[in-house]
Design a protein around this motif. Structure first.
Motif, PDB file in Angstrom:
ATOM      1  N   LYS A   1       0.852  -1.187   0.000  1.00  0.00           N
ATOM      2  CA  LYS A   1       0.000   0.000   0.000  1.00  0.00           C
ATOM      3  C   LYS A   1       0.884   1.232   0.000  1.00  0.00           C
ATOM      4  O   LYS A   1       1.604   1.456   0.965  1.00  0.00           O
ATOM      5  N   ALA A   2       0.868   1.983  -1.052  1.00  0.00           N
ATOM      6  CA  ALA A   2       1.674   3.205  -1.029  1.00  0.00           C
ATOM      7  C   ALA A   2       1.057   4.319  -1.856  1.00  0.00           C
ATOM      8  O   ALA A   2       1.238   5.489  -1.559  1.00  0.00           O
ATOM      9  N   ARG A   3       0.319   3.936  -2.900  1.00  0.00           N
ATOM     10  CA  ARG A   3      -0.001   4.969  -3.882  1.00  0.00           C
ATOM     11  C   ARG A   3      -1.427   5.482  -3.743  1.00  0.00           C
ATOM     12  O   ARG A   3      -2.368   4.729  -3.548  1.00  0.00           O
ATOM     13  N   PHE A   4      -1.535   6.798  -3.866  1.00  0.00           N
ATOM     14  CA  PHE A   4      -2.820   7.453  -3.659  1.00  0.00           C
ATOM     15  C   PHE A   4      -2.996   8.613  -4.635  1.00  0.00           C
ATOM     16  O   PHE A   4      -2.148   8.833  -5.504  1.00  0.00           O
ATOM     17  N   GLY A   5      -4.079   9.336  -4.505  1.00  0.00           N
ATOM     18  CA  GLY A   5      -4.311  10.518  -5.333  1.00  0.00           C
ATOM     19  C   GLY A   5      -4.715  11.655  -4.424  1.00  0.00           C
ATOM     20  O   GLY A   5      -5.488  11.460  -3.483  1.00  0.00           O
ATOM     21  N   GLU A   6      -4.181  12.819  -4.675  1.00  0.00           N
ATOM     22  CA  GLU A   6      -4.370  13.947  -3.767  1.00  0.00           C
ATOM     23  C   GLU A   6      -4.919  15.140  -4.548  1.00  0.00           C
ATOM     24  O   GLU A   6      -4.723  15.243  -5.751  1.00  0.00           O
ATOM     25  N   ILE A   7      -5.606  16.026  -3.847  1.00  0.00           N
ATOM     26  CA  ILE A   7      -6.010  17.289  -4.465  1.00  0.00           C
ATOM     27  C   ILE A   7      -5.616  18.428  -3.541  1.00  0.00           C
ATOM     28  O   ILE A   7      -5.436  18.222  -2.332  1.00  0.00           O
ATOM     29  N   GLU A   8      -5.445  19.604  -4.105  1.00  0.00           N
ATOM     30  CA  GLU A   8      -5.100  20.730  -3.242  1.00  0.00           C
ATOM     31  C   GLU A   8      -5.675  22.023  -3.763  1.00  0.00           C
ATOM     32  O   GLU A   8      -5.942  22.174  -4.949  1.00  0.00           O
ATOM     33  N   GLN A   9      -5.894  22.932  -2.822  1.00  0.00           N
ATOM     34  CA  GLN A   9      -6.318  24.285  -3.166  1.00  0.00           C
ATOM     35  C   GLN A   9      -5.324  25.248  -2.549  1.00  0.00           C
ATOM     36  O   GLN A   9      -5.026  25.152  -1.355  1.00  0.00           O
ATOM     37  N   ARG A  10      -4.792  26.124  -3.373  1.00  0.00           N
ATOM     38  CA  ARG A  10      -3.778  27.048  -2.870  1.00  0.00           C
ATOM     39  C   ARG A  10      -4.347  28.447  -2.666  1.00  0.00           C
ATOM     40  O   ARG A  10      -5.224  28.883  -3.407  1.00  0.00           O
ATOM     41  N   GLY A  11      -3.842  29.100  -1.638  1.00  0.00           N
ATOM     42  CA  GLY A  11      -4.281  30.455  -1.339  1.00  0.00           C
ATOM     43  C   GLY A  11      -3.083  31.368  -1.180  1.00  0.00           C
ATOM     44  O   GLY A  11      -1.978  31.061  -1.637  1.00  0.00           O
ATOM     45  N   ALA A  12      -3.292  32.494  -0.510  1.00  0.00           N
ATOM     46  CA  ALA A  12      -2.246  33.506  -0.402  1.00  0.00           C
ATOM     47  C   ALA A  12      -1.063  33.027   0.435  1.00  0.00           C
ATOM     48  O   ALA A  12      -1.234  32.347   1.446  1.00  0.00           O
ATOM     49  N   ALA A  13       0.127  33.412  -0.004  1.00  0.00           N
ATOM     50  CA  ALA A  13       1.337  33.168   0.788  1.00  0.00           C
ATOM     51  C   ALA A  13       1.314  34.112   1.988  1.00  0.00           C
ATOM     52  O   ALA A  13       0.887  35.256   1.871  1.00  0.00           O
TER      53      ALA A  13
END
Ligand code: OOG
Ligand code: NI
Length: 432
Positions: free
Chosen positions: A281-293
Motif C-alpha cells: 500500500k503506497a499509492r494514492f491521489g491527492e487534491i489541493e487548493q492554494r491560497g495567499a502566501a
C-alpha cells in the motif's frame, strides 16, 4: 542531428509532467477518476480565476528516496527540467524517519509556464534502530534506480545546458523508468514484512527497484466541493482536509486525498526463481487548493492558532473537534484588506487603468499605499503560496500509512538541514 530544435527547460518540464501524469493514470486508474472530478468542479468555478492559471496541469507529485546518492542524481535530473530545492521539511516531528525538500520552479515566470514540482523525501537511517537500519541499507546499496542511458543523458544535458529534441525524448522515457511502479518487489516477503513491522514507510522505500511516484496532485478551485464529489463517487477519502478550515479568502494550502490502495505485489524467494504473492500500500491521489502566501507575521499567527487548536482538540471528544478547529481559526482575519493592513499575507500591487493619466500634484511628496488604494490607482492581488505545509505533509503521510495518532513513534531527533544539503550537494533555497 544538430538541426533539431533545442528544448528549453520549461518545455521539458511540461513534457515531463505530462508523461508522469499519463503514466500514473495507467498505473492507478482511480487517479484518472480523481482528475475528472477535479476538472468538473473547476469548470463550475471557472469564472473566479485569472486566465493565465494553468488548471489542466498537476501541481505536484511526490517521491521517497533511500540514499544520498539517489538524491544527488535526482537533483541533477530535476535541475534539467527547471526544478530546484526550496525549503527544508523535518518529518521526524511526525514520527517519520525522513526529511524533505520540494523541487520546484523558483521564478514567477517559470511557475506560470508550468507549476509542476516534486516533494522529495530522503530516509534518515541514523534515526532507525540498528537492526532495521542494517536491513534497509543492505537492500538500498544493491539497488540502482537509474538506467545507464539516463545517467549518460544527464551528463549530456548538463554539458549542453539542455537537450535537442531527439535527446529530450530519450531523457523523458528513461526518466519515467525511475519513477514507475514495479509490481515485483526487489526484496523477499520476509524482509518486506520485517521492515513493514518496524515502519511501513521503510518497506516502501527500500523494497522496490524504483523511486515510484506515490501520488500526483491536481489543483482544485474548491476543495470542499471536490471532496464531497470524491465521497459521492465512492472514493475512500481521508477523514479531514489538511490546512486551515474553509474560508472566504484562501490562505496557504488545503489538501486531501483518497487513501493509498492495496496493490497486488510479487516477492522473490531467496535462492529460487519463484515469486510469492503479497500486497503493498503506497499509492494514492491527492487534491489541493492554494491560497495567499503568508508573511512571517502571518505564518506565526497561523502556526500559533494551529498548535493551540490541536492541543484543545487532543483533549476533546472527537465529534466536537472540527468545531473547535473552525472556531480557533476565526481569529485569522478572512478579508484581503485586513490581511494587507496587518501585514499577514503577500500581495502584488498593480497600477490600475485609472493610474495612467495620474500625476501627483505636489511633486516630491509621498503618497501612502492606502491613499492609492482608496483612489483606485492601485489594486492588490494576493500572491499564491507555492510551498508545502509540514503539518499537512505529515497528515497526508500518516493517513496513507494508516497510522493513527496513538501509534505515532516519537523520534528523539533534531532537524538536519545541513545533512540534507550535503546529500543534495547544494544549498536549499528559502521561500521567504
Ligand atoms: C509525501 C507527502 C507530502 C504533500 O502534499 O504535503 C505531500 C509522501 O507521501 O511521500 O506530498
Ligand atoms: Ni502531496
Amino acid at each position: 542531428v544538430d538541426q533539431q530544435p533545442f528544448v528549453g527547460e520549461h518545455d521539458l518540464r511540461n513534457t515531463f509532467a505530462l508523461a508522469m501524469s499519463a503514466m500514473y493514470k495507467t498505473e492507478v486508474p482511480l487517479y484518472g477518476d480523481l482528475v475528472r472530478i477535479v476538472m468538473e468542479v473547476n469548470q463550475a468555478c471557472r469564472t473566479q480565476i485569472p486566465l493565465e492559471e494553468r488548471l489542466d496541469l498537476e501541481r505536484h507529485g511526490a517521491i521517497r528516496l533511500g540514499t544520498p546518492y539517489e538524491l544527488r542524481i535526482i537533483r541533477r535530473i530535476f535541475a534539467l527540467i527547471g526544478l530546484h530545492p526550496v525549503d527544508y521539511y523535518d518529518l521526524s516531528v511526525a514520527g517519520l524517519p525522513m526529511h524533505a525538500t520540494a523541487f520546484r520552479p523558483v521564478r514567477p515566470d517559470a511557475l506560470r509556464k508550468n507549476p509542476f514540482r516534486v516533494f522529495t523525501t530522503l530516509l534518515r537511517p541514523e534515526l532507525l534502530r540498528p537492526e532495521p537500519r542494517e536491513l534497509v541499507l543492505r537492500l538500498l546499496i544493491r539497488r540502482n534506480i537509474f538506467s545507464d542511458e539516463l545517467l549518460k543523458l544527464v551528463g549530456v544535458g548538463e554539458d549542453q545546458e539542455g537537450f535537442f529534441a531527439h535527446q529530450a525524448e530519450r531523457f523523458i522515457l528513461e526518466a519515467m523508468k525511475t519513477f514507475k511502479w514495479h509490481s515485483v518487489a526487489a526484496a523477499s516477503l520476509d524482509d518486506y514484512q520485517r521492515l513493514a513491522a518496524e515502519h511501513p514507510i521503510l518497506a516502501d522505500i527500500a523494497c522496490f527497484n524504483s523511486a515510484h511516484i506515490n501520488h500526483l496532485t491536481p489543483q482544485t478551485l474548491d476543495i470542499d466541493r471536490a471532496e464531497a464529489k470524491m465521497r459521492m463517487a465512492g472514493l475512500a477519502v481521508k477523514s479531514r482536509i489538511e490546512g486551515a478550515p474553509a474560508r472566504q479568502y484562501p490562505i496557504l494550502l488545503r489538501q486531501t486525498s483518497f487513501l493509498a490502495l492495496r496493490e497486488q505485489t510479487s516477492f522473490p524467494v531467496k535462492g529460487s526463481t519463484a515469486l510469492v504473492q503479497g500486497s503493498h500500500k503506497a499509492r494514492f491521489g491527492e487534491i489541493e487548493q492554494r491560497g495567499a502566501a503568508l508573511t512571517t507575521e502571518g505564518r506565526k499567527l497561523f502556526d500559533r492558532i494551529l498548535s493551540e487548536a490541536l492541543q484543545t482538540m487532543a483533549s476533546a471528544e472527537a465529534d466536537v473537534s472540527e468545531q473547535i478547529f473552525k472556531q480557533a481559526f476565526l481569529e485569522f482575519p478572512d478579508e484581503w484588506e485586513t490581511m494587507l493592513r496587518r501585514g499577514l499575507a503577500f500581495f502584488e500591487c498593480r497600477c490600475t487603468i485609472k493610474a495612467r493619466g495620474w500625476k501627483q500634484s505636489t511633486t516630491g511628496s509621498r503618497v501612502s499605499l492606502w491613499t492609492l488604494l482608496k483612489e483606485q490607482l492601485v489594486e492588490t492581488v494576493p500572491i499564491t503560496y507555492e510551498d508545502f505545509l509540514p503539518i499537512s505533509a505529515a497528515g497526508i503521510f500518516r493517513s496513507n500509512l494508516h497510522l493513527s495518532g496513538d501509534d505515532q513513534q516519537i523520534l528523539e531527533s533534531a532537524d538536519d538541514q545541513h545533512g540534507l544539503e550535503s546529500a543534495l550537494g547544494c544549498k536549499i533555497a528559502q521561500s521567504n
